[in-house]
Design a protein around this motif. Sequence first.
Motif, mmCIF file in Angstrom:
data_model
loop_
_atom_site.group_PDB
_atom_site.id
_atom_site.type_symbol
_atom_site.label_atom_id
_atom_site.label_comp_id
_atom_site.label_asym_id
_atom_site.label_seq_id
_atom_site.Cartn_x
_atom_site.Cartn_y
_atom_site.Cartn_z
ATOM 1 N N PRO A 124 -30.373 41.016 39.894
ATOM 2 C CA PRO A 124 -30.350 41.382 38.630
ATOM 3 C C PRO A 124 -29.609 40.928 37.625
ATOM 4 O O PRO A 124 -29.557 41.295 36.376
ATOM 5 N N ILE A 125 -28.490 40.036 37.789
ATOM 6 C CA ILE A 125 -27.577 39.618 37.032
ATOM 7 C C ILE A 125 -28.360 38.744 35.797
ATOM 8 O O ILE A 125 -27.631 38.907 34.470
ATOM 9 N N GLY A 126 -29.418 38.000 36.102
ATOM 10 C CA GLY A 126 -29.891 37.463 34.991
ATOM 11 C C GLY A 126 -30.386 38.381 33.777
ATOM 12 O O GLY A 126 -30.723 38.058 32.733
ATOM 13 N N LEU A 127 -30.889 39.304 34.359
ATOM 14 C CA LEU A 127 -31.475 40.671 33.473
ATOM 15 C C LEU A 127 -30.136 41.290 32.544
ATOM 16 O O LEU A 127 -30.734 41.531 31.527
ATOM 17 N N VAL A 128 -29.122 41.047 33.189
ATOM 18 C CA VAL A 128 -27.906 41.893 32.568
ATOM 19 C C VAL A 128 -27.651 40.844 31.404
ATOM 20 O O VAL A 128 -27.571 41.382 30.316
ATOM 21 N N SER A 132 -10.840 27.186 48.431
ATOM 22 C CA SER A 132 -10.733 28.440 48.930
ATOM 23 C C SER A 132 -11.235 29.432 47.820
ATOM 24 O O SER A 132 -12.257 30.199 47.994
ATOM 25 N N PHE A 133 -10.919 29.034 46.418
ATOM 26 C CA PHE A 133 -11.433 29.774 45.353
ATOM 27 C C PHE A 133 -12.927 29.504 45.376
ATOM 28 O O PHE A 133 -13.916 30.262 44.970
ATOM 29 N N ALA A 134 -13.577 28.142 45.632
ATOM 30 C CA ALA A 134 -14.853 27.867 45.439
ATOM 31 C C ALA A 134 -15.468 28.661 46.105
ATOM 32 O O ALA A 134 -16.768 29.125 46.015
ATOM 33 N N ILE A 135 -15.109 28.804 47.724
ATOM 34 C CA ILE A 135 -16.003 29.441 48.823
ATOM 35 C C ILE A 135 -16.240 30.910 48.289
ATOM 36 O O ILE A 135 -17.067 31.497 48.646
ATOM 37 N N MET A 136 -15.085 31.672 47.871
ATOM 38 C CA MET A 136 -15.078 32.771 47.370
ATOM 39 C C MET A 136 -15.948 33.205 46.282
ATOM 40 O O MET A 136 -16.780 34.252 46.068
ATOM 41 N N ALA A 137 -15.948 32.262 45.576
ATOM 42 C CA ALA A 137 -16.945 31.998 44.299
ATOM 43 C C ALA A 137 -17.149 33.360 43.551
ATOM 44 O O ALA A 137 -18.200 33.968 43.518
ATOM 45 N N VAL A 138 -16.056 33.831 43.032
ATOM 46 C CA VAL A 138 -16.183 35.383 42.719
ATOM 47 C C VAL A 138 -17.209 35.852 41.843
ATOM 48 O O VAL A 138 -17.939 36.789 42.192
ATOM 49 N N PRO A 139 -17.515 35.142 40.660
ATOM 50 C CA PRO A 139 -18.522 35.616 39.732
ATOM 51 C C PRO A 139 -19.854 35.318 40.446
ATOM 52 O O PRO A 139 -20.789 36.581 40.047
ATOM 53 N N TYR A 140 -19.971 34.477 41.177
ATOM 54 C CA TYR A 140 -21.115 34.191 41.807
ATOM 55 C C TYR A 140 -21.515 35.357 42.961
ATOM 56 O O TYR A 140 -22.571 35.923 42.914
ATOM 57 N N GLY A 141 -20.515 35.399 43.958
ATOM 58 C CA GLY A 141 -20.536 36.391 44.889
ATOM 59 C C GLY A 141 -20.746 37.931 44.394
ATOM 60 O O GLY A 141 -21.630 38.563 45.059
ATOM 61 N N LEU A 142 -20.170 38.260 43.321
ATOM 62 C CA LEU A 142 -20.376 39.745 42.697
ATOM 63 C C LEU A 142 -21.629 39.740 42.123
ATOM 64 O O LEU A 142 -22.016 40.887 42.009
ATOM 65 N N SER A 143 -22.222 38.561 41.648
ATOM 66 C CA SER A 143 -23.532 38.631 41.063
ATOM 67 C C SER A 143 -24.710 38.722 42.148
ATOM 68 O O SER A 143 -25.718 39.457 41.777
ATOM 69 N N THR A 144 -24.668 38.057 42.809
ATOM 70 C CA THR A 144 -25.855 38.160 43.851
ATOM 71 C C THR A 144 -25.841 39.105 45.002
ATOM 72 O O THR A 144 -26.802 39.606 45.329
ATOM 73 N N THR A 145 -24.635 39.966 44.877
ATOM 74 C CA THR A 145 -24.609 41.123 46.013
ATOM 75 C C THR A 145 -24.426 42.435 44.862
ATOM 76 O O THR A 145 -24.343 43.632 45.501
ATOM 77 N N MET A 146 -24.711 42.158 43.455
ATOM 78 C CA MET A 146 -24.593 43.526 42.772
ATOM 79 C C MET A 146 -25.821 44.566 43.105
ATOM 80 O O MET A 146 -25.387 45.870 42.873
ATOM 81 N N TYR A 147 -26.671 44.251 43.675
ATOM 82 C CA TYR A 147 -27.859 45.360 44.022
ATOM 83 C C TYR A 147 -26.981 46.101 45.041
ATOM 84 O O TYR A 147 -27.630 47.365 45.005
ATOM 85 N N ILE A 148 -26.129 45.825 45.784
ATOM 86 C CA ILE A 148 -25.390 46.627 46.914
ATOM 87 C C ILE A 148 -24.763 47.803 46.169
ATOM 88 O O ILE A 148 -25.145 48.952 46.355
ATOM 89 N N THR A 149 -23.919 47.628 45.150
ATOM 90 C CA THR A 149 -23.062 48.334 44.605
ATOM 91 C C THR A 149 -23.915 49.410 43.590
ATOM 92 O O THR A 149 -23.432 50.340 43.226
#
Length: 539
Positions: free
Chosen positions: A313-317, A50-67
């Motif tokens: 953008p996360i790689g540039l961060v 369950s923790f893997a599917i949510m993949a918090v650091p990954y999910g937040l990183s790939t959708t950062m352009y939204i916020t």
Amino acid sequence: MDSATHRRSSFGSARKGSTVNHAADADLAKLGYKSELPRSLSMLSVLGMSFAIMAVPYGLSTTMYITLTDGQSVTILWGWVLVSLISLSIAASLAEICAVYPTAGGVYYWSAMMATKKWAKLASWVTGWLNLVGNWTVTLSINFGGAQLILSAISLWNEDWAPKAWHTVLCFWAVMLICFLINAFGARYLDLINKVCIYWTAASVVIILITVLSMAPTKRSGEFVFAHYDASASGWPSGWAFFVGLLQAAYTLTGYGLVASMCEEVQNPAREVPKAMVISVAAAGVTGVIYLIPILFVLPDVQYLLDAPGGQPIGLVFKQATGSAGGGFGLLFLILGIMLFAGTGALTAASRCTYAFARDGAIPGSRWFGTTNERLGIPLWGLVLSTVVDCLLGLIYFGSTAAFNSFTGVATICLSCGYGLPILVSVLRGRRMVKHSTFSLGRFGFVINVVCLCWIVLAIVLFCMPVSLPVSPSSMNYASVVFAGFAAMSIGWYFVRGRKDFTGPPVVQDAEPTLKGQEVSEDSERGREVETMAASKLR
């Protein structure tokens, strides 16, 4: 459809690698199914999945352009906190139901069992298709975002380079193939993989936190991190942009319900799976806060990040924080590792969901997709179908560069609706069917359920909207189009086959479930009839 097709596969006797739990198998039989999958997963493994599917650091990183577009710091941090609390409420509501009906069918089975017999068939069909599409598209979005993230690594050394559409699709297919091979030939190691994911994610967050805070040449102020709000890039009214930006958090926090599909592979599913659901969401919420605050402290110029090649953008961060492309890639590698765990776990859940829904005759080709493979000990054809569907959907990217936004939107909408329907049925029936759940929400259950339903209604509206205005054909959010396409497929198949042959789960009852052998049903004769029906279907 005969009961053999309904309930069995030619590989039904396979129990390789499992530890037999007769009590769990007997409970499953009472719910109308024969145990066909090895019970080889522990609670920690399901928690890890369950923790893997949510993949918090990954999910937040790939959708950062939204916020970054829809509000920046306030939306990123406080939007995450808000959605974490709501998701915890939804997870607790589902856990309460799962403790009563622990089957791989998950939400579609729960809707049928809690509805009246008259509405059970329709409730299970609608919920099942929503859940199935949600499983497919969340896997799709995880692996598609992973492909974009992999290609974004190249821009760390050459910021003028941007991937072409065919680069992204080919990379996506490669990621899907890797996840397929792990699931097909490494099933015996899934328990270990899910546990390793917990430690990898925790270690990654700590390493990223320490590295960026210690190496960043400049840092933002506390006021920026906790109170800065700027939605000028969105084109939306300032207040509404905050809600549109909640897609980042909502998409990341969707995977907890998928692990219900693993109930038939756990030793004590009625206790362990509900616990794993709730703990994983709580852990994900805390992990997200710990990950986001350091990122916000070292955030470079926002427009520079929004112009990132491929929208990642996360790689540039990381590059700006460490001062080198190599250092940026080192931190990005940790995120890519989390992505692989997430893609593998999501495809595992999707294959089990496909298998469970197919064995009740709800999708075309049920005679294949509703079976398990004796040698591999997995629902192989369900795995194949899930992989092929996702690979075909990836072709949408050739028509829209905003396809990833559409995938995240439709995944969030479908899973939210799939979670919401059994909760709605429970509320409409006065929560009678979960009254004796071993994971009871008690006196607060009704209020928690209603709050969850209100959020889901809002989410359906929010996540069909584009991230920013004005909209062009290439930047449009096609979540509603993809959703409508699958809805048309579901409705069409219902009239072709479903209305005649689909009966829903094999055991449907209007009575309340029993608790530890004590009859709490309003009709004890009906309870005995149900058990007799289940037994006859298994013979």
